[in-house]
Scaffold this motif. Structure first.
Motif, PDB file in Angstrom:
ATOM      1  N   THR A  51       0.845  -1.201   0.000  1.00 29.35           N
ATOM      2  CA  THR A  51       0.000   0.000   0.000  1.00 29.35           C
ATOM      3  C   THR A  51       0.878   1.248   0.000  1.00 29.35           C
ATOM      4  O   THR A  51       2.046   1.204   0.410  1.00 29.35           O
ATOM      5  CB  THR A  51      -0.926   0.025   1.232  1.00 29.35           C
ATOM      6  OG1 THR A  51      -0.117   0.030   2.413  1.00 29.35           O
ATOM      7  CG2 THR A  51      -1.867  -1.161   1.225  1.00 29.35           C
ATOM      8  N   THR A  53       0.626   5.476   1.087  1.00 26.73           N
ATOM      9  CA  THR A  53      -0.149   6.470   1.833  1.00 26.73           C
ATOM     10  C   THR A  53      -0.380   7.702   0.969  1.00 26.73           C
ATOM     11  O   THR A  53       0.571   8.352   0.522  1.00 26.73           O
ATOM     12  CB  THR A  53       0.582   6.872   3.115  1.00 26.73           C
ATOM     13  OG1 THR A  53       0.816   5.701   3.910  1.00 26.73           O
ATOM     14  CG2 THR A  53      -0.237   7.871   3.914  1.00 26.73           C
ATOM     15  N   ASP A  58      -5.004   4.738   2.375  1.00 37.64           N
ATOM     16  CA  ASP A  58      -4.076   3.768   1.798  1.00 37.64           C
ATOM     17  C   ASP A  58      -4.490   3.416   0.368  1.00 37.64           C
ATOM     18  O   ASP A  58      -5.660   3.131   0.098  1.00 37.64           O
ATOM     19  CB  ASP A  58      -4.044   2.499   2.650  1.00 37.64           C
ATOM     20  CG  ASP A  58      -3.423   2.754   4.019  1.00 37.64           C
ATOM     21  OD1 ASP A  58      -2.648   3.732   4.126  1.00 37.64           O
ATOM     22  OD2 ASP A  58      -3.718   1.985   4.951  1.00 37.64           O
ATOM     23  N   SER A 130       1.771   8.643  -4.649  1.00 33.56           N
ATOM     24  CA  SER A 130       1.711   9.696  -3.622  1.00 33.56           C
ATOM     25  C   SER A 130       2.272  11.024  -4.101  1.00 33.56           C
ATOM     26  O   SER A 130       2.044  12.063  -3.460  1.00 33.56           O
ATOM     27  CB  SER A 130       2.483   9.237  -2.380  1.00 33.56           C
ATOM     28  OG  SER A 130       3.845   9.039  -2.684  1.00 33.56           O
ATOM     29  N   GLU A 138       4.207   0.197   1.838  1.00 33.07           N
ATOM     30  CA  GLU A 138       4.004  -0.317   3.186  1.00 33.07           C
ATOM     31  C   GLU A 138       3.151  -1.580   3.127  1.00 33.07           C
ATOM     32  O   GLU A 138       2.534  -1.884   2.108  1.00 33.07           O
ATOM     33  CB  GLU A 138       3.324   0.749   4.061  1.00 33.07           C
ATOM     34  CG  GLU A 138       4.117   2.045   4.179  1.00 33.07           C
ATOM     35  CD  GLU A 138       3.359   3.118   4.946  1.00 33.07           C
ATOM     36  OE1 GLU A 138       2.176   2.857   5.289  1.00 33.07           O
ATOM     37  OE2 GLU A 138       3.926   4.193   5.188  1.00 33.07           O
TER      38      GLU A 138
END
Length: 217
Positions: A51, A53, A58, A130, A138
């Motif tokens: 995942t 952020t 997420d 992101s 993650e």
């Protein structure tokens, strides 16, 4: 009173290597083709998940085998080509191609195993999702597909080892020679006595243009 000799029959001596050659050929073809197919199929599957952020929470990420490394697929294709090329060459050429086949399988195994724990592809996807070049993936998890690709490489390696061991017993593609290696007899071409050039060509071939036509007998 008769005597029983223990001398081996010539046919039985030749039958053993011939059977070994046929069996090894069948196993090598099966292992090489199946291994290449498995390795190629595995690189199209998901090797790792994670995942990233982002502002909304997420974001799920998935990396295929081809995203992680292109080496297993490339070597599987090389191995498949080498498997076919084994039958197009003889002697030292066959030995070299067999070695290439074995190395392709070994390289596929190594590249797949190393890619099983590689997270760089997911990190790149996380940075793109992101908008932060320093972002990393993650909640990493890895699938079993890299090891399936390694199994395919092992089959290619086995085909290469069989080619190195028994390749000298395998047939080669050739339309010019019979199975025993002797040249095929050339058919005599009909000679037209009214064409001097045909007479000269027949003499150059060592034929008697004045003799009877072999096709008519």
């Amino acid at each position: 009173m008769g005597y029983v000799t223990a001398a081996p029959h010539p046919r039985s001596d030749a039958a053993g290597p011939a059977r070994s050659g046929r069996r090894s050929l069948a196993v090598a073809l099966l292992c090489g083709a199946l291994g290449a197919a498995v390795a190629l199929l595995s690189t199209r599957q998901s090797w790792s998940e994670g995942t990233a952020t982002v502002a909304g929470g997420d974001f799920p990420l998935t990396a295929k085998g081809s995203d992680v490394t292109g080496v297993p697929a490339a070597l599987a294709i090389v191995g498949l080509a080498a498997l076919v090329a084994v039958f197009a060459v003889r002697r030292s050429g066959r030995l070299l191609v067999s070695g290439l086949l074995a190395l392709s399988g070994a390289g596929t195994v190594v590249a797949a195993v190393l890619g099983a724990s590689d997270s760089s592809a997911l990190d790149e996807k996380a940075a793109a999702a992101s908008g932060n070049t320093a972002a990393t993936a993650e909640a990493l998890s890895h699938t079993a597909w890299p090891y399936v690709a390694a199994a395919g490489g092992a089959l290619i390696l086995l085909a290469g080892l069989l080619a190195l061991r028994y390749g000298r017993l395998w047939p080669a593609m050739s339309g010019r020679y019979e199975r025993d290696g002797t040249p095929r007899p050339r058919k005599a071409k009909p000679v037209d006595p009214d064409r001097p050039e045909d007479l000269w060509k027949a003499l150059d071939r060592g034929e008697d243009p004045t003799g009877p036509d072999p096709a008519a007998t």
